[in-house]
Design a protein around this motif. Structure first.
Motif, PDB file in Angstrom:
ATOM      1  N   LYS A  43       0.924  -1.280   0.181  1.00 42.04           N
ATOM      2  CA  LYS A  43       0.017   0.107  -0.081  1.00 42.04           C
ATOM      3  C   LYS A  43       0.775   1.378  -0.024  1.00 42.04           C
ATOM      4  CE  LYS A  43      -3.173  -2.633   2.914  1.00 42.04           C
ATOM      5  NZ  LYS A  43      -3.991  -2.787   3.986  1.00 42.04           N
ATOM      6  N   ALA A  46       2.258   1.405  -3.442  1.00 42.73           N
ATOM      7  CA  ALA A  46       1.582   2.127  -4.469  1.00 42.73           C
ATOM      8  C   ALA A  46       1.375   3.904  -4.375  1.00 42.73           C
ATOM      9  CB  ALA A  46       0.167   1.691  -4.221  1.00 42.73           C
ATOM     10  N   SER A  50       2.491   6.273  -7.071  1.00 42.82           N
ATOM     11  CA  SER A  50       1.617   7.611  -7.433  1.00 42.82           C
ATOM     12  C   SER A  50       2.053   8.813  -7.404  1.00 42.82           C
ATOM     13  CB  SER A  50       0.320   7.570  -6.526  1.00 42.82           C
ATOM     14  OG  SER A  50      -0.439   8.528  -6.913  1.00 42.82           O
ATOM     15  N   ASN A  62      -5.725   6.408  -7.530  1.00 43.91           N
ATOM     16  CA  ASN A  62      -6.864   5.909  -8.328  1.00 43.91           C
ATOM     17  C   ASN A  62      -6.900   6.307  -9.723  1.00 43.91           C
ATOM     18  OD1 ASN A  62      -7.937   4.651  -5.985  1.00 43.91           O
ATOM     19  ND2 ASN A  62      -9.717   5.877  -5.843  1.00 43.91           N
ATOM     20  N   LYS A  66      -3.332   2.679 -10.401  1.00 38.54           N
ATOM     21  CA  LYS A  66      -4.675   1.705 -10.357  1.00 38.54           C
ATOM     22  C   LYS A  66      -5.001   1.381 -11.751  1.00 38.54           C
ATOM     23  CE  LYS A  66      -8.781   0.190  -8.123  1.00 38.54           C
ATOM     24  NZ  LYS A  66      -7.992  -1.069  -7.562  1.00 38.54           N
ATOM     25  N   ALA A  72       2.069  -0.841 -12.328  1.00 38.20           N
ATOM     26  CA  ALA A  72       1.849  -1.790 -10.986  1.00 38.20           C
ATOM     27  C   ALA A  72       2.590  -3.001 -10.935  1.00 38.20           C
ATOM     28  CB  ALA A  72       0.461  -2.001 -10.680  1.00 38.20           C
ATOM     29  N   SER A  79      -1.679  -6.201  -7.876  1.00 38.18           N
ATOM     30  CA  SER A  79      -2.757  -5.362  -8.249  1.00 38.18           C
ATOM     31  C   SER A  79      -2.831  -4.167  -7.342  1.00 38.18           C
ATOM     32  CB  SER A  79      -4.327  -5.998  -8.050  1.00 38.18           C
ATOM     33  OG  SER A  79      -4.293  -6.330  -6.938  1.00 38.18           O
ATOM     34  N   CYS A  80      -3.286  -3.064  -7.736  1.00 35.89           N
ATOM     35  CA  CYS A  80      -3.179  -1.856  -6.884  1.00 35.89           C
ATOM     36  C   CYS A  80      -4.503  -1.736  -5.858  1.00 35.89           C
ATOM     37  CB  CYS A  80      -2.891  -0.637  -7.804  1.00 35.89           C
ATOM     38  SG  CYS A  80      -2.759   0.604  -6.923  1.00 35.89           S
ATOM     39  N   ASP A  82      -7.183   0.412  -3.533  1.00 34.09           N
ATOM     40  CA  ASP A  82      -7.735   1.880  -3.840  1.00 34.09           C
ATOM     41  C   ASP A  82      -7.239   2.792  -2.725  1.00 34.09           C
ATOM     42  OD1 ASP A  82      -9.433   0.957  -5.501  1.00 34.09           O
ATOM     43  OD2 ASP A  82     -11.096   0.088  -4.045  1.00 34.09           O
ATOM     44  N   GLN A  83      -7.653   3.925  -2.929  1.00 35.66           N
ATOM     45  CA  GLN A  83      -6.998   5.034  -2.124  1.00 35.66           C
ATOM     46  C   GLN A  83      -7.408   5.018  -0.853  1.00 35.66           C
ATOM     47  OE1 GLN A  83      -8.526   8.396  -1.263  1.00 35.66           O
ATOM     48  NE2 GLN A  83     -10.357   7.738  -1.585  1.00 35.66           N
TER      49      GLN A  83
END
Length: 173
Positions: A43, A46, A50, A62, A66, A72, A79-80, A82-83
């Motif tokens: 997390k 990611a 971003s 997002n 994502k 990613a 997988s990414c 969510d915010q």
């Protein structure tokens, strides 16, 4: 076949993964929080990717990481998240967990930074206090301020320490 508009960033992610740059982070943060779908460091990673894409808030995940599966994957994310998932994880971090991340970042800086392996005789550090114009007063960190050429705008103050010789950002807040 997948296309991306962040090819350079994908290559950088692959380089860091190949060098084992993130192994200490995964090892040290594996036990910090319970893993349901994503590990805690996935997390944070990611969110980092971003921000490297230009996002200045958590919700940028997002819109950058994502929807871009190639980006990613290049950074080792299956997988990414969510915010909202990222936000709740970061909000749940306690002082000990933050100190662990700080320690690991400093340790990696010592190991990988070109600036760290050079003498500091005559090193020039550039301190940049640039305001960034942003939209709306509800934005995170927005304050009414002054920037030449703009009137009645909300700004976010940025502090950045930069080493021009090695082109390295030492500190950014």
């Amino acid at each position: 076949e997948v296309s991306t508009s962040y090819a350079t960033l994908c290559a950088f992610g692959q380089y860091l993964l190949g060098a084992g740059f993130f192994i200490p982070f995964y090892a040290a943060t594996n036990h910090l929080q319970k893993t349901l779908v994503y590990r805690p460091f996935d997390k944070v990673l990611a969110l980092l990717v971003s921000e490297m894409c230009g996002s200045q808030t958590v919700c940028g995940v997002n819109y950058t990481v994502k929807p871009d599966a190639a980006l990613a994957t290049a950074w080792g994310l299956v997988s990414c998240p969510d915010q909202s998932t990222i936000s709740s994880t970061i909000n749940a971090f306690e002082k000990e967990e933050c100190e662990t991340f700080k320690f690991l970042v400093n340790q990696q800086f010592v190991a990988y930074s070109p600036l760290r392996h050079q003498s500091f005789d005559g090193e020039i550090i550039d301190i940049d206090l640039s305001p960034i114009v942003i939209c709306g007063k509800q934005m995170e960190g927005a304050k009414k301020g002054y920037k030449a050429g703009t009137k009645n705008k909300r700004l976010r103050q940025v502090v950045r320490l930069f080493a021009p010789r090695t082109r390295e950002i030492i500190y950014d807040w």
